[in-house]
Design an enzyme around this catalytic site. Structure first.
Site: not given
Ligand code: GLY
Ligand code: MN
Ligand code: MN
Length: 436
Positions: A37, A240, A257, A268, A347, A351, A358, A381, A385, A403, A405
């Site tokens: 619960d 991820h 990230d 982000d 990728h 976004h 997103h 970003e 890799y 990365r 970003e």
């Molecule tokens: N943190 C998710 C992205 O960078 O898209």
């Molecule tokens: Mn992002």
């Molecule tokens: Mn991110």
């Protein structure tokens, strides 16, 4: 006190785009159980929140141009439930404090919706997201249509996904929203700096995560806008990765990230830094390629540019880097053409960003990429890799994940980096880490 978005202005902006025989219907769901619960902390649906500021669970919002544009269906006051779950604004609160022209208990929705749908030719509603809501909407449309046979009123004939109008308006941030996004960016940058200062060999990924969350919460954020990625060494090649259970080792990079959510708007940010405090020569070389790609991509985020220009700029500069590093061979144009860069950069570059990490908003229109407008916020970003088992890659590069970003506001004066408060150049990162 946090700035409060002007929710009435949000509704007005949607209503100005909506003919009188069209209406918007959005839902905020019920709390969900984690197990037993014990519930997840409730986070309102972004469309409902954006239109009303309402944060209580189980709510429906109906918006249509006219004398009484906003109708809300909400959880009514319930003294016994409020002892367990906390205070509720209730039906009167919706009218008094949230601008509802009419408000009903949520349970009245099946009775009231067929009436509200009289005269509505096109309904903006996100079918196929929630089966229970779909059933309710279809039943209401059916009853509305039966009644309309006698009255001659129109009832829904056409359905639009909210991306058509509601999300298009949400995509262009208003000043009250930008104030919150700037604060989310500031807090997130502060958290990244704190995470850098806490990094050393032998520290765990989860200890770094705790520094991020600590900084978020102390600053008045309600927490992370998405699950933080704290990825040491080769974990950074898992896009991820959110396990965050390993121990950081000397000589490896740490990719973080993470973004704070402030007033439900999220930042982000990704940064990648050396656990030891100094980049190795090969790490610095790879990092500088990603940084140059990011700078080229940010420079492309100008009013009137195509959304895809940003990604194209990043891909071109990254592909040059891959050739320089010995990951790819030959000519940049050929490697872009045959998409072999995707082995090391798989990728997208950007976004939309806002209430959702997103965020809503179309990226293209009728097959063509959309062009950028002032007031849009997006991430840039790029990354690189290299899998640990990539036998074609130079051995020194295997297991490397980088990365960078940032969050960018498109302005008439050019791209504004909202997240500039966290170091990015190798020298600036090393200087900060030297002060630990
Ligand atoms: N943190 C998710 C992205 O960078 O898209
Ligand atoms: Mn992002
Ligand atoms: Mn991110």
């Amino acid at each position: 006190m946090l700035p409060r978005p002007n929710f009435a202005a949000h509704r007005d902006a949607v209503l100005s785009q909506l003919p009188p025989d069209e209406a918007v219907l959005v839902f905020s769901g019920a709390p969900t159980l984690r197990n037993g619960d014990s519930e997840h902390r409730y986070r309102p649906d972004s469309d409902v929140y954006w239109l009303t500021g309402w944060t209580d669970p189980t709510c429906a919002v109906f918006l249509r141009a006219g004398e009484e544009p906003l109708t809300m269906f909400v959880r009514p006051k319930d003294r016994e439930r409020e002892v367990w779950e906390g205070w509720r604004p209730g039906v009167d609160g919706a009218r008094r404090d949230f601008g509802a022209d009419a408000a009903f208990p949520y349970a009245d929705l099946p009775k009231e919706l067929p009436r509200l749908l009289q005269g509505v030719r096109a309904l903006h509603y996100a079918f196929a997201c929630d089966a229970d809501n779909d059933t309710l909407v279809m039943g209401s449309v059916s009853r509305a249509a039966r009644k309309a046979k006698r009255t001659g009123m129109v009832t829904p004939e056409t359905y639009h996904h909210p991306v058509r109008v509601l999300h298009e308006v949400r995509l262009h941030k208003q000043p009250g929203e930008l104030a919150l996004m700037r604060e989310a960016a500031r807090v997130s940058a502060e958290a990244h700096v704190a995470a850098m200062l806490a990094t050393r060999p032998g520290v765990t990924e989860y200890a770094i995560e705790s520094v991020l969350i600590d900084t978020f919460l102390r600053s008045g954020s309600t927490g992370a806008g998405y699950t933080p990625i704290v990825a040491g060494g080769a974990n950074a090649t898992v896009l991820h990765y959110v396990t965050n259970r390993d121990t950081l080792e000397d000589g490896e990079l740490l990719l973080v990230d993470a973004g704070a959510e402030v007033g439900f708007y999220t930042a982000d940010i990704t940064r990648t830094w050396p656990v030891s405090g100094r980049f190795t020569e090969v790490q610095r070389r790879a990092y500088e390629h990603v940084l140059a790609a990011q700078e080229a991509a940010i420079a492309a985020a100008v009013v009137g540019a195509a959304f895809t220009d940003i990604h194209d700029a990043a891909v071109r500069r990254l592909t040059e880097g891959m050739i320089d590093l010995g990951l790819l061979e030959g000519d940049v144009d050929e490697r872009i053409e045959d998409a072999s860069f995707k082995r090391y950069y798989m990728h997208g570059t950007s976004h939309w960003l806002g209430l959702d990490v997103h965020d809503v908003g179309a990226y293209a229109s009728e097959g063509a990429p959309r062009s950028l407008h002032a007031g849009q916020v997006l991430t840039v970003e790029p990354g690189l890799y290299i899998a640990t088992d990539d036998e074609d890659a130079p051995a020194a590069l295997r297991g490397l994940g980088i990365r960078i970003e940032d969050d960018i506001l498109v302005t008439p004066e050019g791209p504004e980096v909202l997240t500039a408060g966290v170091p990015k150049s190798p020298d600036a990162i090393e200087a900060l880490l030297a002060g630990r």
